[in-house]
Write a protein that holds these residues in place. Structure first.
Motif, PDB file in Angstrom:
ATOM      1  N   HIS A 158     -55.386  66.866  13.556  1.00 19.37           N
ATOM      2  CA  HIS A 158     -55.534  65.998  14.729  1.00 19.37           C
ATOM      3  C   HIS A 158     -54.171  65.407  15.062  1.00 19.37           C
ATOM      4  CE1 HIS A 158     -60.012  65.965  14.598  1.00 19.37           C
ATOM      5  NE2 HIS A 158     -59.765  66.291  13.333  1.00 19.37           N
ATOM      6  N   ILE A 159     -53.755  65.564  16.323  1.00 25.52           N
ATOM      7  CA  ILE A 159     -52.407  65.188  16.738  1.00 25.52           C
ATOM      8  C   ILE A 159     -52.486  64.278  17.955  1.00 25.52           C
ATOM      9  CG2 ILE A 159     -50.146  66.034  17.469  1.00 25.52           C
ATOM     10  CD1 ILE A 159     -51.117  68.839  16.381  1.00 25.52           C
ATOM     11  N   ASN A 160     -51.812  63.145  17.875  1.00 24.50           N
ATOM     12  CA  ASN A 160     -51.665  62.249  19.017  1.00 24.50           C
ATOM     13  C   ASN A 160     -50.178  61.972  19.174  1.00 24.50           C
ATOM     14  OD1 ASN A 160     -51.566  59.498  20.465  1.00 24.50           O
ATOM     15  ND2 ASN A 160     -53.721  60.057  20.642  1.00 24.50           N
ATOM     16  N   LYS A 189     -53.330  66.762  29.825  1.00 22.40           N
ATOM     17  CA  LYS A 189     -53.422  68.097  29.233  1.00 22.40           C
ATOM     18  C   LYS A 189     -54.017  68.053  27.825  1.00 22.40           C
ATOM     19  CE  LYS A 189     -49.552  70.056  31.857  1.00 22.40           C
ATOM     20  NZ  LYS A 189     -48.231  70.727  31.783  1.00 22.40           N
ATOM     21  N   ALA A 190     -54.995  67.187  27.622  1.00 24.04           N
ATOM     22  CA  ALA A 190     -55.611  67.068  26.299  1.00 24.04           C
ATOM     23  C   ALA A 190     -56.205  68.402  25.866  1.00 24.04           C
ATOM     24  CB  ALA A 190     -56.694  65.999  26.319  1.00 24.04           C
ATOM     25  N   PHE A 191     -55.908  68.791  24.638  1.00 24.59           N
ATOM     26  CA  PHE A 191     -56.421  69.996  23.969  1.00 24.59           C
ATOM     27  C   PHE A 191     -55.865  71.301  24.541  1.00 24.59           C
ATOM     28  CE2 PHE A 191     -60.300  67.077  24.084  1.00 24.59           C
ATOM     29  CZ  PHE A 191     -59.909  66.393  22.940  1.00 24.59           C
ATOM     30  N   GLU A 192     -54.994  71.257  25.557  1.00 25.51           N
ATOM     31  CA  GLU A 192     -54.527  72.502  26.177  1.00 25.51           C
ATOM     32  C   GLU A 192     -53.064  72.454  26.598  1.00 25.51           C
ATOM     33  OE1 GLU A 192     -57.172  72.981  29.488  1.00 25.51           O
ATOM     34  OE2 GLU A 192     -56.246  71.383  30.673  1.00 25.51           O
ATOM     35  N   HIS A 193     -52.275  71.631  25.948  1.00 30.78           N
ATOM     36  CA  HIS A 193     -50.862  71.535  26.304  1.00 30.78           C
ATOM     37  C   HIS A 193     -50.153  72.865  26.058  1.00 30.78           C
ATOM     38  CE1 HIS A 193     -46.670  70.128  26.277  1.00 30.78           C
ATOM     39  NE2 HIS A 193     -47.095  69.114  26.997  1.00 30.78           N
ATOM     40  N   GLN A 194     -49.178  73.179  26.917  1.00 27.86           N
ATOM     41  CA  GLN A 194     -48.512  74.483  26.845  1.00 27.86           C
ATOM     42  C   GLN A 194     -47.709  74.693  25.563  1.00 27.86           C
ATOM     43  OE1 GLN A 194     -47.887  72.118  29.121  1.00 27.86           O
ATOM     44  NE2 GLN A 194     -45.679  71.724  29.338  1.00 27.86           N
ATOM     45  N   HIS A 195     -47.374  73.641  24.839  1.00 27.35           N
ATOM     46  CA  HIS A 195     -46.613  73.805  23.601  1.00 27.35           C
ATOM     47  C   HIS A 195     -47.465  74.264  22.422  1.00 27.35           C
ATOM     48  CE1 HIS A 195     -43.079  70.973  24.943  1.00 27.35           C
ATOM     49  NE2 HIS A 195     -43.215  72.051  25.690  1.00 27.35           N
ATOM     50  N   LEU A 214     -55.481  73.073  16.044  1.00 28.25           N
ATOM     51  CA  LEU A 214     -54.589  71.945  16.252  1.00 28.25           C
ATOM     52  C   LEU A 214     -55.138  71.174  17.452  1.00 28.25           C
ATOM     53  CD1 LEU A 214     -51.119  73.714  15.913  1.00 28.25           C
ATOM     54  CD2 LEU A 214     -52.471  72.619  14.108  1.00 28.25           C
ATOM     55  N   ILE A 215     -55.689  70.005  17.198  1.00 26.87           N
ATOM     56  CA  ILE A 215     -56.357  69.221  18.236  1.00 26.87           C
ATOM     57  C   ILE A 215     -55.353  68.197  18.761  1.00 26.87           C
ATOM     58  CG2 ILE A 215     -58.342  67.759  18.752  1.00 26.87           C
ATOM     59  CD1 ILE A 215     -59.675  69.049  16.247  1.00 26.87           C
ATOM     60  N   PHE A 216     -54.741  68.518  19.899  1.00 23.58           N
ATOM     61  CA  PHE A 216     -53.557  67.813  20.371  1.00 23.58           C
ATOM     62  C   PHE A 216     -53.855  67.024  21.646  1.00 23.58           C
ATOM     63  CE2 PHE A 216     -49.174  68.600  22.515  1.00 23.58           C
ATOM     64  CZ  PHE A 216     -48.778  67.294  22.257  1.00 23.58           C
ATOM     65  N   VAL A 217     -53.606  65.708  21.585  1.00 26.45           N
ATOM     66  CA  VAL A 217     -53.711  64.851  22.757  1.00 26.45           C
ATOM     67  C   VAL A 217     -52.321  64.281  23.061  1.00 26.45           C
ATOM     68  CG1 VAL A 217     -54.778  62.796  23.773  1.00 26.45           C
ATOM     69  CG2 VAL A 217     -56.099  64.252  22.209  1.00 26.45           C
ATOM     70  N   PRO A 218     -51.659  64.774  24.118  1.00 27.13           N
ATOM     71  CA  PRO A 218     -50.355  64.220  24.514  1.00 27.13           C
ATOM     72  C   PRO A 218     -50.531  63.019  25.441  1.00 27.13           C
ATOM     73  CG  PRO A 218     -50.791  66.319  25.647  1.00 27.13           C
ATOM     74  CD  PRO A 218     -52.037  65.947  24.892  1.00 27.13           C
ATOM     75  N   PHE A 228     -43.147  59.844  19.851  1.00 23.19           N
ATOM     76  CA  PHE A 228     -43.759  59.289  18.645  1.00 23.19           C
ATOM     77  C   PHE A 228     -45.047  60.065  18.415  1.00 23.19           C
ATOM     78  CE2 PHE A 228     -46.210  56.423  16.023  1.00 23.19           C
ATOM     79  CZ  PHE A 228     -45.276  55.762  15.254  1.00 23.19           C
ATOM     80  N   ALA A 229     -45.082  60.859  17.348  1.00 28.13           N
ATOM     81  CA  ALA A 229     -46.225  61.731  17.072  1.00 28.13           C
ATOM     82  C   ALA A 229     -46.876  61.344  15.756  1.00 28.13           C
ATOM     83  CB  ALA A 229     -45.782  63.194  17.022  1.00 28.13           C
ATOM     84  N   THR A 230     -48.202  61.233  15.777  1.00 32.71           N
ATOM     85  CA  THR A 230     -48.952  61.024  14.539  1.00 32.71           C
ATOM     86  C   THR A 230     -49.928  62.176  14.366  1.00 32.71           C
ATOM     87  OG1 THR A 230     -50.550  59.637  15.734  1.00 32.71           O
ATOM     88  CG2 THR A 230     -48.769  58.511  14.567  1.00 32.71           C
ATOM     89  N   LEU A 231     -50.001  62.686  13.135  1.00 34.57           N
ATOM     90  CA  LEU A 231     -50.860  63.821  12.819  1.00 34.57           C
ATOM     91  C   LEU A 231     -51.624  63.489  11.544  1.00 34.57           C
ATOM     92  CD1 LEU A 231     -47.666  64.842  13.418  1.00 34.57           C
ATOM     93  CD2 LEU A 231     -48.807  67.035  13.602  1.00 34.57           C
ATOM     94  N   TYR A 232     -52.897  63.894  11.467  1.00 34.80           N
ATOM     95  CA  TYR A 232     -53.597  63.739  10.195  1.00 34.80           C
ATOM     96  C   TYR A 232     -54.488  64.937   9.947  1.00 34.80           C
ATOM     97  CZ  TYR A 232     -57.810  62.083  12.703  1.00 34.80           C
ATOM     98  OH  TYR A 232     -58.898  61.976  13.529  1.00 34.80           O
ATOM     99  N   THR A 233     -54.642  65.233   8.650  1.00 39.73           N
ATOM    100  CA  THR A 233     -55.496  66.318   8.206  1.00 39.73           C
ATOM    101  C   THR A 233     -55.881  66.042   6.765  1.00 39.73           C
ATOM    102  OG1 THR A 233     -55.717  68.739   8.101  1.00 39.73           O
ATOM    103  CG2 THR A 233     -53.612  67.800   7.381  1.00 39.73           C
ATOM    104  N   LYS A 234     -56.803  66.816   6.221  1.00 41.99           N
ATOM    105  CA  LYS A 234     -57.213  66.638   4.833  1.00 41.99           C
ATOM    106  C   LYS A 234     -56.200  67.283   3.899  1.00 41.99           C
ATOM    107  CE  LYS A 234     -62.192  66.190   5.606  1.00 41.99           C
ATOM    108  NZ  LYS A 234     -63.533  66.750   5.313  1.00 41.99           N
ATOM    109  N   SER A 235     -56.000  66.653   2.756  1.00 42.43           N
ATOM    110  CA  SER A 235     -55.085  67.186   1.745  1.00 42.43           C
ATOM    111  C   SER A 235     -55.490  66.673   0.369  1.00 42.43           C
ATOM    112  CB  SER A 235     -53.646  66.767   2.036  1.00 42.43           C
ATOM    113  OG  SER A 235     -52.785  67.158   0.995  1.00 42.43           O
ATOM    114  N   ASP A 236     -55.508  67.566  -0.606  1.00 41.01           N
ATOM    115  CA  ASP A 236     -55.809  67.178  -1.985  1.00 41.01           C
ATOM    116  C   ASP A 236     -54.559  66.786  -2.754  1.00 41.01           C
ATOM    117  OD1 ASP A 236     -58.548  67.648  -1.673  1.00 41.01           O
ATOM    118  OD2 ASP A 236     -58.321  69.785  -2.127  1.00 41.01           O
TER     119      ASP A 236
END
Length: 325
Positions: A158-160, A189-195, A214-218, A228-236
């Motif tokens: 998840h990316i904001n 362009k939520a969820f469909e940004h060209q990058h 990659l769920i991206f909200v610009p 300023f980008a924040t990303l989170y995902t699961k990690s052990d």
């Protein structure tokens, strides 16, 4: 000296290129091309250059320059190169999106290398043609590449991410007018940004098995520059293990710093740096990535690529000071 031509010279990225290159010890600007400002001083479009450089825009090119920077709108580089052939020895760095994806990298006998130095440094050193990454793509890829390199991406990410108004370019639009942008905030362009295409491409270069989303909200911020980008995902992995992996991945990358401290955008604005912060809560890792969208996200990275292509230290001309206040 490296003889340089700049195409699309009146925009923000061209202005940053000029500012860097006019003080670069190995560079000489041959021409700055702009059909709308031909014969006018560069300071007409870039007022902060007044008194620093005596040069006019031109609507003609020198086809024999050593390197050509394309600072055109997305989709316009191909048409320009078709209409304006350059010498076989001219290296090209495109700051648009025409050649970033694998399916688009080959054009007219030229094969473009994706120009993210922290991923493709060896290929960049041997390349004649570079597709410079997008600004959001740079911040997000640098946040995720160490995880992909160790095969640790197994869930959706998840990316904001929020960019400044210069990310929209110099041409005015409804959402770039001061009266709309000031004290305002919005996503687009939520969820469909060209990058997303180039980000996924780089992730799969290191971790071919990654097939999650990659769920991206610009977002648009009410400031001029920076991402300023924040990303989170699961990690052990523990925070200590993640920090070790990130620091090892970037140990030979002079513009990337990894920390567990809270970070802010002013630490990187006006520089070619990327700072990455890691935080762990339960089984989730939060990754924060900050860059200047016009420098590490565009013109600074383009000069970094030029340095690598010509056998220079990649930091040459890029020792830039952030504005802390």
């Amino acid at each position: 000296m490296i003889n340089i031509g700049i195409i699309g010279g009146s925009g923000y990225t061209a202005g940053e290129l000029i500012r860097i290159l006019m003080f670069h010890p190995n560079a000489k600007i041959d021409f700055v091309y702009s059909t709308t400002n031909a014969e006018k001083p560069l300071s007409v479009a870039h007022q902060d250059l007044m008194g620093d450089i005596e040069m006019n825009f031109t609507d003609t090119v020198n086809p024999n320059v050593n390197v050509l920077f394309l600072c055109l709108g997305h989709g316009k580089s191909i048409s320009f190169l078709k209409e304006n052939p350059f010498a076989s020895h001219t290296k090209i760095i495109d700051l648009g999106n025409d050649f970033r994806l694998i399916n688009d990298k080959d054009f007219d006998g030229k094969s473009f290398v994706y120009g993210l130095p922290e991923l493709n440094k060896t290929s960049i050193k041997n390349a004649n043609y570079i597709a410079n990454p997008g600004c959001f793509a740079t911040a997000i890829q640098l946040a995720l590449l160490p995880l992909a390199a160790d095969g640790l991406l197994s869930e959706d990410v998840h990316i904001n991410a929020t960019t400044g108004s210069t990310g929209a370019g110099v041409s005015l639009s409804t959402t770039s007018h001061f009266s709309w942008r000031n004290n305002n905030f919005s996503h687009y362009k939520a969820f469909e940004h060209q990058h997303l295409g180039e980000i996924n491409q780089s992730i799969n270069q290191l971790q071919a098995s990654y097939a999650n989303e990659l769920i991206f909200v610009p977002n648009r911020g009410d400031f001029p520059r920076g991402i300023f980008a924040t990303l989170y995902t699961k990690s052990d992995e523990s925070l200590e293990e993640l920090l070790t992996k990130y620091q090892a991945f970037y140990k030979d990358q002079p513009f990337v710093t990894v920390t567990t401290e809270n970070i802010n955008m002013k630490q990187v604005v006006q520089t070619n740096k990327c700072i990455i912060s890691l935080m762990k809560k339960g089984n989730r890792v939060l990754i924060t990535s900050v860059i200047d969208n016009l420098l590490k996200g565009a013109s600074g990275q383009a000069v970094q690529n030029m340095n690598l292509m010509f056998g220079l230290n990649e930091t040459t001309g890029l020792h830039l000071k952030p504005s802390g206040f």
